[in-house]
Design an enzyme around this catalytic site. Structure first.
Site, PDB file in Angstrom:
ATOM      1  N   LYS A   1      -4.199  -0.083   9.202  1.00 17.68           N
ATOM      2  CA  LYS A   1      -5.586  -0.009   8.850  1.00 17.68           C
ATOM      3  C   LYS A   1      -6.687  -0.600  10.172  1.00 17.68           C
ATOM      4  O   LYS A   1      -7.676  -0.166  10.459  1.00 17.68           O
ATOM      5  CB  LYS A   1      -5.837  -0.437   7.506  1.00 17.68           C
ATOM      6  CG  LYS A   1      -5.329   0.200   6.409  1.00 17.68           C
ATOM      7  CD  LYS A   1      -5.799   1.369   6.468  1.00 17.68           C
ATOM      8  CE  LYS A   1      -5.335   2.546   4.970  1.00 17.68           C
ATOM      9  NZ  LYS A   1      -5.432   3.881   5.119  1.00 17.68           N
TER      10      LYS A   1
ATOM     11  N   LEU B   1      -1.458   7.353  -6.480  1.00 20.04           N
ATOM     12  CA  LEU B   1       0.003   7.482  -5.988  1.00 20.04           C
ATOM     13  C   LEU B   1       0.129   6.690  -4.926  1.00 20.04           C
ATOM     14  O   LEU B   1       1.330   5.828  -4.775  1.00 20.04           O
ATOM     15  CB  LEU B   1       0.056   9.029  -5.604  1.00 20.04           C
ATOM     16  CG  LEU B   1       1.545   9.645  -5.560  1.00 20.04           C
ATOM     17  CD1 LEU B   1       2.009   9.625  -7.064  1.00 20.04           C
ATOM     18  CD2 LEU B   1       1.364  11.049  -5.132  1.00 20.04           C
TER      19      LEU B   1
ATOM     20  N   ILE C   1      -5.612  10.004   4.121  1.00 22.15           N
ATOM     21  CA  ILE C   1      -4.049   9.976   4.539  1.00 22.15           C
ATOM     22  C   ILE C   1      -3.576   8.657   4.849  1.00 22.15           C
ATOM     23  O   ILE C   1      -4.000   8.034   5.667  1.00 22.15           O
ATOM     24  CB  ILE C   1      -3.689  11.222   5.311  1.00 22.15           C
ATOM     25  CG1 ILE C   1      -4.008  12.506   4.819  1.00 22.15           C
ATOM     26  CG2 ILE C   1      -2.192  11.032   5.802  1.00 22.15           C
ATOM     27  CD1 ILE C   1      -3.939  13.756   5.689  1.00 22.15           C
TER      28      ILE C   1
ATOM     29  N   ALA D   1       3.436   4.695   4.375  1.00 17.37           N
ATOM     30  CA  ALA D   1       4.523   3.677   4.821  1.00 17.37           C
ATOM     31  C   ALA D   1       5.747   3.693   4.038  1.00 17.37           C
ATOM     32  O   ALA D   1       5.697   4.131   2.742  1.00 17.37           O
ATOM     33  CB  ALA D   1       4.041   2.349   4.858  1.00 17.37           C
TER      34      ALA D   1
ATOM     35  N   ASP E   1       1.398  19.014   7.165  1.00 13.14           N
ATOM     36  CA  ASP E   1       1.995  17.893   7.440  1.00 13.14           C
ATOM     37  C   ASP E   1       1.505  17.204   8.672  1.00 13.14           C
ATOM     38  O   ASP E   1       1.766  17.722   9.758  1.00 13.14           O
ATOM     39  CB  ASP E   1       3.488  17.995   7.312  1.00 13.14           C
ATOM     40  CG  ASP E   1       4.230  16.826   7.593  1.00 13.14           C
ATOM     41  OD1 ASP E   1       3.567  15.398   8.280  1.00 13.14           O
ATOM     42  OD2 ASP E   1       5.372  16.612   7.275  1.00 13.14           O
ATOM     43  N   VAL E   2       0.695  16.147   8.481  1.00 14.07           N
ATOM     44  CA  VAL E   2      -0.063  15.477   9.759  1.00 14.07           C
ATOM     45  C   VAL E   2       0.900  15.128  10.562  1.00 14.07           C
ATOM     46  O   VAL E   2       0.494  14.436  11.731  1.00 14.07           O
ATOM     47  CB  VAL E   2      -1.020  14.611   9.264  1.00 14.07           C
ATOM     48  CG1 VAL E   2      -2.262  15.367   8.582  1.00 14.07           C
ATOM     49  CG2 VAL E   2      -0.629  13.483   8.719  1.00 14.07           C
TER      50      VAL E   2
ATOM     51  N   TYR F   1       0.639  -5.973   1.623  1.00 15.51           N
ATOM     52  CA  TYR F   1       0.234  -4.807   2.247  1.00 15.51           C
ATOM     53  C   TYR F   1       0.901  -4.476   4.008  1.00 15.51           C
ATOM     54  O   TYR F   1       0.921  -3.605   4.191  1.00 15.51           O
ATOM     55  CB  TYR F   1      -1.101  -4.859   2.302  1.00 15.51           C
ATOM     56  CG  TYR F   1      -2.072  -3.678   2.770  1.00 15.51           C
ATOM     57  CD1 TYR F   1      -1.843  -2.752   1.534  1.00 15.51           C
ATOM     58  CD2 TYR F   1      -2.947  -3.185   3.677  1.00 15.51           C
ATOM     59  CE1 TYR F   1      -2.668  -1.490   1.942  1.00 15.51           C
ATOM     60  CE2 TYR F   1      -3.840  -2.387   3.898  1.00 15.51           C
ATOM     61  CZ  TYR F   1      -3.531  -1.400   2.858  1.00 15.51           C
ATOM     62  OH  TYR F   1      -4.134  -0.012   2.986  1.00 15.51           O
TER      63      TYR F   1
HETATM   64  P1  NAD Z   1      -3.178   9.259  -2.509  1.00 17.05           P
HETATM   65  O1  NAD Z   1      -1.465   9.114  -2.666  1.00 17.05           O
HETATM   66  O2  NAD Z   1      -3.553   9.979  -3.849  1.00 17.05           O
HETATM   67  O3  NAD Z   1      -3.214  10.019  -1.094  1.00 17.05           O
HETATM   68  C1  NAD Z   1      -2.765   9.749   0.017  1.00 17.05           C
HETATM   69  C2  NAD Z   1      -2.407  11.144   0.743  1.00 17.05           C
HETATM   70  O4  NAD Z   1      -1.923  10.994   1.671  1.00 17.05           O
HETATM   71  C3  NAD Z   1      -1.812  12.028  -0.310  1.00 17.05           C
HETATM   72  O5  NAD Z   1      -2.571  13.320  -0.686  1.00 17.05           O
HETATM   73  C4  NAD Z   1      -0.608  12.433   0.603  1.00 17.05           C
HETATM   74  O6  NAD Z   1      -0.111  13.885   0.463  1.00 17.05           O
HETATM   75  C5  NAD Z   1      -1.100  12.361   1.960  1.00 17.05           C
HETATM   76  N1  NAD Z   1      -0.161  12.288   2.780  1.00 17.05           N
HETATM   77  C6  NAD Z   1       0.944  11.426   3.112  1.00 17.05           C
HETATM   78  N2  NAD Z   1       1.704  11.800   4.108  1.00 17.05           N
HETATM   79  C7  NAD Z   1       1.243  12.822   4.526  1.00 17.05           C
HETATM   80  C8  NAD Z   1       1.498  13.642   5.749  1.00 17.05           C
HETATM   81  N3  NAD Z   1       2.658  13.506   6.436  1.00 17.05           N
HETATM   82  N4  NAD Z   1       0.742  14.827   5.789  1.00 17.05           N
HETATM   83  C9  NAD Z   1      -0.258  15.208   5.188  1.00 17.05           C
HETATM   84  N5  NAD Z   1      -0.878  14.319   4.110  1.00 17.05           N
HETATM   85  C10 NAD Z   1       0.206  13.174   4.152  1.00 17.05           C
HETATM   86  O7  NAD Z   1      -3.440   7.898  -2.567  1.00 17.05           O
HETATM   87  P2  NAD Z   1      -5.169   7.453  -1.952  1.00 17.05           P
HETATM   88  O8  NAD Z   1      -5.335   6.198  -2.559  1.00 17.05           O
HETATM   89  O9  NAD Z   1      -6.115   8.401  -2.635  1.00 17.05           O
HETATM   90  O10 NAD Z   1      -5.199   7.288  -0.487  1.00 17.05           O
HETATM   91  C11 NAD Z   1      -6.068   7.946   0.358  1.00 17.05           C
HETATM   92  C12 NAD Z   1      -6.297   7.005   1.390  1.00 17.05           C
HETATM   93  O11 NAD Z   1      -7.120   5.944   0.827  1.00 17.05           O
HETATM   94  C13 NAD Z   1      -5.272   6.283   2.371  1.00 17.05           C
HETATM   95  O12 NAD Z   1      -5.664   6.248   3.493  1.00 17.05           O
HETATM   96  C14 NAD Z   1      -5.409   5.030   1.551  1.00 17.05           C
HETATM   97  O13 NAD Z   1      -4.696   4.067   2.584  1.00 17.05           O
HETATM   98  C15 NAD Z   1      -6.808   4.648   1.434  1.00 17.05           C
HETATM   99  N6  NAD Z   1      -7.009   3.787   0.265  1.00 17.05           N
HETATM  100  C16 NAD Z   1      -6.649   3.585  -0.479  1.00 17.05           C
HETATM  101  C17 NAD Z   1      -6.941   2.688  -1.483  1.00 17.05           C
HETATM  102  C18 NAD Z   1      -6.326   2.358  -2.857  1.00 17.05           C
HETATM  103  O14 NAD Z   1      -6.307   1.110  -3.555  1.00 17.05           O
HETATM  104  N7  NAD Z   1      -5.744   3.431  -3.490  1.00 17.05           N
HETATM  105  C19 NAD Z   1      -7.696   1.307  -1.054  1.00 17.05           C
HETATM  106  C20 NAD Z   1      -8.322   1.758   0.379  1.00 17.05           C
HETATM  107  C21 NAD Z   1      -7.998   2.673   0.917  1.00 17.05           C
END
Ligand code: NAD
Length: 261
Positions: free
Chosen positions: A163, A195, A92, A95, A64-65, A156
């Site tokens: 970000k 997710l 990761i 919010a 857990d970060v 957002y």
């Molecule tokens: P995702 O839900 O699959 O991944 C988010 C991850 O963050 C999950 O594995 C979750 O367990 C982890 N996480 C959350 N709280 C945590 C904690 N306290 N300790 C450790 N891990 C924690 O969704 P995603 O879309 O793959 O997100 C990955 C990254 O990509 C994020 O930074 C997100 O903002 C970014 N992003 C996503 C999109 C999109 O449209 N999905 C677009 C641009 C950027």
């Protein structure tokens, strides 16, 4: 030869097979990297373990970060298992759901701090803890951002502000660590149904209008992001650090929707 033969990567942020981190893991594996995985908490282990094992990984550890102790513990285990680590993937963000709807001005102090702690400080904390693991030849740190860092994206809200701080952190980390050959870059990805994205209201409609407006006329996939991540982690990107690279079908270059032509 595969681009990442002989390299080891630690991947933070796989929740399931829709995760951007999973697209990155598959691409790094295809390019020959040995992988280690970390997941946020006990409920995710049953999802992450089989995925990790399907790519031949045996390092699958909780972190857990939000906890300095868990960050230190996972890096100590990685040092024991791998000796050195060449690539750190930070995918990761978190919010509170109520902070991803309504108005940004209504964000609570706790919601603001939580989003910045988990989504931004975690990059600094993980990178610092990984420093003793990078080999003398250097390393590559990758994180994930979104265009809402630069321009206002409806709903957002606090994550856009986080970000922006994340992209600035990439530049400051890159300046600090460049002299020891550690490169730090962000990929700014277009909207992908994951997710984390499910917490943002109106996401489906947004993806539709995004694809209509983007030059490539399509949404991006976790494979698109993975391919760019593999390049940025490779020697081919040895001259690139501190950058935010867009993988967004070109959306960010448009000033106006092409639907309005
Ligand atoms: P995702 O839900 O699959 O991944 C988010 C991850 O963050 C999950 O594995 C979750 O367990 C982890 N996480 C959350 N709280 C945590 C904690 N306290 N300790 C450790 N891990 C924690 O969704 P995603 O879309 O793959 O997100 C990955 C990254 O990509 C994020 O930074 C997100 O903002 C970014 N992003 C996503 C999109 C999109 O449209 N999905 C677009 C641009 C950027």
């Amino acid at each position: 030869m595969a681009m990442l033969e002989g390299k080891t990567a630690l991947i933070f942020g796989v929740a399931n097979d829709h995760s951007i981190a999973w697209g990155i893991a598959q691409a790094l594996h295809r390019e020959g990297a040995q992988l280690g995985f970390s997941y946020a908490g006990p409920t995710l282990e049953k999802r992450v373990r089989p995925l990790a094992e399907s790519l031949g990984a045996d390092f699958i550890e909780q972190c857990d970060v939000g906890s300095d102790e868990e960050i230190a513990a996972v890096m100590a285990k990685a040092k024991e298992r791998f000796g050195t680590v060449d690539i750190l993937v930070h995918a990761i963000a978190f919010a509170n759901r109520e902070d991803l709807q309504g108005r940004f001005v209504d964000t609570s102090r706790d919601g603001f701090l939580l989003a910045h702690n988990i989504s931004v400080f975690s990059l600094v904390g993980l990178t610092r803890a990984a420093l003793p693991l990078f080999p003398e030849s250097g390393g590559s740190v990758l994180t994930l951002s979104y265009y809402g860092a630069e321009k206002v994206a409806p709903r957002y809200n606090v994550m856009g502000v986080a970000k922006a701080a994340l992209e600035a952190s990439v530049r400051y980390l890159a300046a600090d660590l460049g002299p020891q050959g550690v490169r730090v870059n962000a990929i700014s990805a277009g909207p992908i149904r994951t997710l984390a994205a499910s917490g943002i209201s109106g996401f489906r409609a947004y993806q539709k209008s995004f694809a209509a407006q983007a030059p490539l006329r399509r949404n991006v996939t976790i494979d698109d992001v993975g391919a760019t991540a593999a390049f940025l982690a490779s020697d081919g990107a040895r001259g690139i650090t501190g950058e935010t690279v867009y993988v967004d079908s070109g959306f960010n270059i448009m000033a106006m929707s092409s639907e309005e032509e």
